[in-house]
Design an enzyme around this catalytic site. Structure first.
Site, PDB file in Angstrom:
ATOM      1  CE  LYS A 156      -6.626  13.602   0.437  1.00 33.23           C
ATOM      2  NZ  LYS A 156      -6.971  12.338  -0.189  1.00 33.23           N
ATOM      3  NE  ARG A 157      -3.689  10.054  10.389  1.00 35.73           N
ATOM      4  CZ  ARG A 157      -3.149   9.103  11.146  1.00 35.73           C
ATOM      5  NH1 ARG A 157      -3.742   7.920  11.237  1.00 35.73           N
ATOM      6  NH2 ARG A 157      -2.064   9.316  11.841  1.00 35.73           N
ATOM      7  CB  THR A 203     -10.179   4.759  -0.809  1.00 34.84           C
ATOM      8  OG1 THR A 203      -9.623   5.086   0.463  1.00 34.84           O
ATOM      9  CG2 THR A 203      -9.529   3.503  -1.337  1.00 34.84           C
ATOM     10  CG  HIS A 254      -1.939  -1.017   1.284  1.00 33.91           C
ATOM     11  ND1 HIS A 254      -3.226  -0.821   0.837  1.00 33.91           N
ATOM     12  CD2 HIS A 254      -1.889  -2.287   1.712  1.00 33.91           C
ATOM     13  CE1 HIS A 254      -3.926  -1.932   1.015  1.00 33.91           C
ATOM     14  NE2 HIS A 254      -3.130  -2.846   1.545  1.00 33.91           N
ATOM     15  CE  LYS A 297      -2.508  10.587   3.214  1.00 34.31           C
ATOM     16  NZ  LYS A 297      -3.172   9.708   2.216  1.00 34.31           N
ATOM     17  CE  LYS A 326     -14.010   5.698   1.219  1.00 36.50           C
ATOM     18  NZ  LYS A 326     -13.095   5.750   2.373  1.00 36.50           N
TER      19      LYS A 326
HETATM   20  C1  26Q Z   1       3.776   1.444  10.509  1.00 34.56           C
HETATM   21  C2  26Q Z   1       4.750   1.306  11.501  1.00 34.56           C
HETATM   22  C3  26Q Z   1       4.521   1.725  12.803  1.00 34.56           C
HETATM   23  C4  26Q Z   1       3.281   2.266  13.118  1.00 34.56           C
HETATM   24  C5  26Q Z   1       2.297   2.397  12.136  1.00 34.56           C
HETATM   25  C6  26Q Z   1       2.548   1.997  10.840  1.00 34.56           C
HETATM   26  C7  26Q Z   1       1.522   2.187   9.783  1.00 34.56           C
HETATM   27  C8  26Q Z   1       0.163   2.154  10.067  1.00 34.56           C
HETATM   28  C9  26Q Z   1      -0.770   2.377   9.081  1.00 34.56           C
HETATM   29  C10 26Q Z   1       1.897   2.434   8.477  1.00 34.56           C
HETATM   30  C11 26Q Z   1       0.956   2.648   7.481  1.00 34.56           C
HETATM   31  C12 26Q Z   1      -0.399   2.633   7.778  1.00 34.56           C
HETATM   32  C13 26Q Z   1      -1.435   2.898   6.796  1.00 34.56           C
HETATM   33  C14 26Q Z   1      -1.216   3.095   5.515  1.00 34.56           C
HETATM   34  C15 26Q Z   1      -2.289   3.457   4.590  1.00 34.56           C
HETATM   35  O1  26Q Z   1      -3.411   3.743   4.994  1.00 34.56           O
HETATM   36  N1  26Q Z   1      -2.015   3.466   3.280  1.00 34.56           N
HETATM   37  C16 26Q Z   1      -3.017   3.852   2.312  1.00 34.56           C
HETATM   38  O2  26Q Z   1      -3.667   2.669   1.853  1.00 34.56           O
HETATM   39  C17 26Q Z   1      -4.772   2.997   1.035  1.00 34.56           C
HETATM   40  C18 26Q Z   1      -5.493   1.715   0.697  1.00 34.56           C
HETATM   41  O3  26Q Z   1      -4.768   0.979  -0.234  1.00 34.56           O
HETATM   42  C19 26Q Z   1      -4.339   3.750  -0.194  1.00 34.56           C
HETATM   43  O4  26Q Z   1      -5.492   4.159  -0.902  1.00 34.56           O
HETATM   44  C20 26Q Z   1      -3.518   4.987   0.186  1.00 34.56           C
HETATM   45  O5  26Q Z   1      -2.997   5.599  -0.969  1.00 34.56           O
HETATM   46  C21 26Q Z   1      -2.406   4.583   1.128  1.00 34.56           C
HETATM   47  O6  26Q Z   1      -1.707   5.737   1.590  1.00 34.56           O
END
Ligand code: 26Q
Length: 757
Positions: free
Chosen positions: A496-497, A603, A316, A502, A607
């Site tokens: 978004k985050r 995503t 991702h 972004k 929406k």
């Molecule tokens: C990693 C290490 C330590 C703590 C947290 C994390 C961590 C947690 C969540 C790293 C990444 C995430 C989430 C990533 C994420 O949401 N990625 C998004 O995934 C979506 C679904 O595929 C995509 O549409 C987005 O582009 C992408 O940013």
């Protein structure tokens, strides 16, 4: 349903509260509906088959469940009407449902949309995850800054069902028992799958200190206490590895138990089970499954081969810093039993290729989880076309050369049950009135709306729906945050985050420019409301600085009566799924402005499109596919192309100073961040840090794209003036959104990877 729903509800109300429905409070009504719905779900048929999917993920951002369950059970309208007859509203009742925020953002929400589609397509599959006691932190704004608070969602009465099952998990020097809970996920055809969530009975919520701090040392007390925020904070990384091993060990044991219960020999596990690994967070399932299969009598070679044929990996992210890697020392402490297996896998990987970039264990003894996934699973997929191409061509190119047949694309999707039917019943009913109900089962039928693009009457109806959703949002934000919105302005939304890539900071700079222009006498034809919603990871300083700058700027605009005639800047507090369901249907413009090549898919872009907003964005992630579908005339695209961005990074030839020298206007805009007005309200340290970063580093090239962005944004605002044209664009977007149904995505996963039936 052949039950008398009204009478059943009256009976539950009498039983629990000794009251008639009409006399119950909204909170009581929520618990009455929860009880009824859970009970009905119990009777729903389970999806079965001789091959089962396990979608394993550290996050399932499921959001509130009441409305969706009622919808999929086919009871939504009836319940709404019964409440109405009793002088109550389902919307008001829903306010009392706590939102399970068991995810950070896109990846977690995707997992939740997938569960809905998997059940709807009647494919046998479990979600496998963790039952965090506290979801992603609650965000509050204090002194124009983000403050984090715990976000409890569990109570005695929730959607969880206790399965009564436990699985032992052995850590380095102690062991625990993973307690399995489940949540029923009912598809649109009224069949269900479970979301399996593991928890630990000894977790102690009382160890939470001020804010979201807690004692990180006592694993028995804190293991499933918190969802980790998506950040690069080193503190607590070890605990995250504990969480991951807990998830995969309990998950793999559960899968093996399922196989045994069905009488399948484990030598053939890959014929009956497929494990989709959602990013690298659950990657340790690979060595753990190998270990468990060997405990069950398979040879090392057999265990490795079966695991490889059972597992598939989804990537991702392209951000190299986000790819997980763990020092061997961590793994040695958490799960020493995995080390010999990981070392064996590393040895085999090195036999396959001596390229250090494809090694599992690098020269510093660090384990690269994604590398292990690619070598030892049968499939690696990206989440949008451009993302998969970048993986193949650059980021994972060396792997692509080794295993071209493993790489494939699965463009993300969203469930239309939540993101159209539940959050926008007005638009759903309108679409049904035009093209019937076929699109509810087959999203591509939305294309039947295209002829209405030429019917002014239809466009007026669409405009009226948008207006109604704007008014609903205004009421929601007024109640939630005391903010007044002008519902006759353009709603230009970025939610978004918060992340530099972004580029919320670029949106802010563009808003500052508009402010400066208005101060200099420009009178826009149309007022605009620029809305942000974003949580920043608690340890991500620059992201928090950007929030601070937005909040301060919002106040500056509000306190200037001349400017606020023409613009308003709003930052929504605690942006979550519930908020998204209100914001997205009300949007005119969908901001998707990531630096090209950096957003794997996105995503929210889908929406917004589905709800009739027009995208203002870069050619990045799934925006590229939206652009292809709607054509140049129904989208606003700007900015440096992804190839050029990639080349710039390779050459290291981007310097914000060069932009500042060539474009004096950009200089004026960025200097506003540390100008008198901002300084009068804001924290100089935060604002200077942000200004310094943007003028000296600007790693995500916001200044480079700023002029192009502002020009395209003006074009979009100007286009809004011609209402017929605007709503023709909006309708074209709705009509072409069918491709982004997660039903389509799941069909592709099933056809190419899962092969469930
Ligand atoms: C990693 C290490 C330590 C703590 C947290 C994390 C961590 C947690 C969540 C790293 C990444 C995430 C989430 C990533 C994420 O949401 N990625 C998004 O995934 C979506 C679904 O595929 C995509 O549409 C987005 O582009 C992408 O940013």
């Amino acid at each position: 349903m052949d039950i008398d729903l009204n009478q059943t509800l009256e009976n539950i109300a009498e039983f629990y509260y000794g009251k008639r429905l009409k006399d119950c409070t909204d909170r009581e009504l929520y618990y009455i509906l929860l009880d009824l719905t859970k009970d009905l779900l119990k009777g729903v048929e389970e999806i079965k088959g001789d091959r089962r999917l396990y979608y394993i993920s550290a996050e399932f951002l499921i959001g509130k469940l009441l409305s969706n369950n009622l919808l999929n059970l086919g009871l939504y309208a009836e319940v709404r009407d019964i409440l109405k007859k009793n002088g109550k509203s389902l919307a008001a009742v829903e306010e009392y449902e706590p939102e399970p925020s068991l995810g950070n953002g896109g990846l977690g929400r995707l997992a939740a949309c997938f569960l809905d589609s998997i059940a709807t397509l009647e494919l046998p599959g479990d979600g496998v995850g963790l039952n965090y006691h506290l979801g992603l932190f609650h965000q509050a704004f204090e002194d124009y800054k983000q403050k984090e608070y715990p976000d409890p969602w569990l109570s005695d009465n929730s959607w969880l069902t206790d399965t009564g099952k436990y699985f032992p998990v052995q850590f380095g020097d102690f062991s625990v028992d993973a307690h399995l809970y489940s949540i029923d996920v009912c598809g649109y055809t009224k069949k269900k799958n479970p979301l399996m969530l593991f928890d630990l009975d000894t977790v102690d919520e009382s160890i939470v200190q001020s804010g979201i701090g807690f004692d990180k040392d006592d694993i028995r007390k804190n293991l499933t206490l918190f969802l980790y925020p998506d950040d690069s904070d080193d503190a607590g990384r070890l605990l995250r590895v504990y969480q991951q091993y807990f998830l995969v060990s309990a998950g793999a044991q559960m899968i093996i138990e399922d196989m045994k219960a069905a009488g399948y020999p484990l030598q053939e596990i890959s014929r009956h089970a497929v494990i989709q690994i959602n990013d690298t967070h659950p990657s340790m399932v690979i060595p753990e499954l190998i270990r468990l299969l060997m405990e069950n009598g398979l040879t090392l070679d057999e265990a490795i081969e079966q695991t490889k044929q059972t597992c598939a990996y989804t990537n991702h992210t392209i951000l190299a810093e986000a790819l997980e890697k763990w020092p061997m020392g961590f793994l040695e402490q958490v799960a020493p039993q995995l080390l010999p297996i990981i070392e064996e896998l590393d040895k085999r990987a090195k036999e396959r290729s001596d390229n250090p970039k494809t090694a599992i264990i690098d020269e510093n003894g660090v384990v690269h989880m994604a590398n292990m996934d690619i070598h030892f699973s049968k499939s690696t997929n990206g989440v949008a076309k451009i993302h998969t191409d970048i993986l193949k061509d650059t980021e994972l190119h060396d792997f692509y050369e080794l295993y071209p047949e493993k790489f494939n694309n699965k463009t993300n999707g969203i469930t239309f049950r939540r993101w159209l039917q539940a959050c926008n019943p007005q638009l759903t009913d309108w679409i049904i009135s035009k093209i019937g109900t076929g699109f509810l089962k087959n999203a591509d039928e939305l294309a039947k709306l295209l002829p209405f693009v030429k019917q002014p009457q239809a466009l007026k109806q669409l405009a009226a729906i948008k207006q109604e959703k704007k008014e609903e949002l205004a009421v929601f934000l007024k109640n939630r945050q005391g903010i007044e919105l002008d519902t006759h302005s353009i709603f230009d939304i970025q939610v978004k985050r918060l992340h530099e890539y972004k580029r919320q900071q670029m949106n802010l700079l563009s808003a500052i420019h508009l402010y400066q222009e208005i101060r200099n006498g420009y009178k826009p034809e149309q007022k605009v409301t620029i809305i942000f919603g974003a949580k920043a990871a608690p340890a991500y300083i620059l992201a928090k600085d950007i929030i601070h700058a937005i909040l301060v700027f919002s106040q500056i605009v509000d306190s200037d009566p001349e400017v606020s005639k023409y613009m308003q800047v709003v930052m929504v507090e605690n942006y979550d799924v519930t908020c998204a369901e209100k914001l997205i249907p009300a949007a005119d413009i969908s901001e998707q402005i990531s630096l090209a090549s950096k957003e794997a898919s996105g995503t929210s872009n889908m929406k917004f499109m589905l709800n009739g907003a027009v995208t203002l964005g870069t050619d990045d992630g799934a925006n590229v596919e939206i652009h292809d579908l709607v054509g140049d005339d129904n989208i606003f695209i700007f900015g440096t192309k992804s190839e050029d961005v990639i080349e710039s990074y390779a050459k290291g030839d981007y310097h914000p100073q060069a932009v500042l020298e060539a474009e004096p206007e950009v200089n004026d805009i960025v200097n506003f961040l540390v100008g008198e007005e901002m300084m009068a309200l804001g924290d100089p340290e935060c604002l200077h840090r942000l200004h310094h970063d943007m003028t000296t580093k600007d790693w995500f090239m916001a200044l480079r794209d700023l002029e192009a962005y502002m020009a395209e944004r003006k074009k979009a605002y100007a286009a809004y003036a011609d209402k017929d044209k605007w709503y023709a664009m909006a309708l074209t977007n709705i009509a072409m959104a069918g491709y982004f149904s997660s039903d389509r995505t799941i069909e592709q996963y099933n056809k190419d990877i899962w092969k469930l039936k």
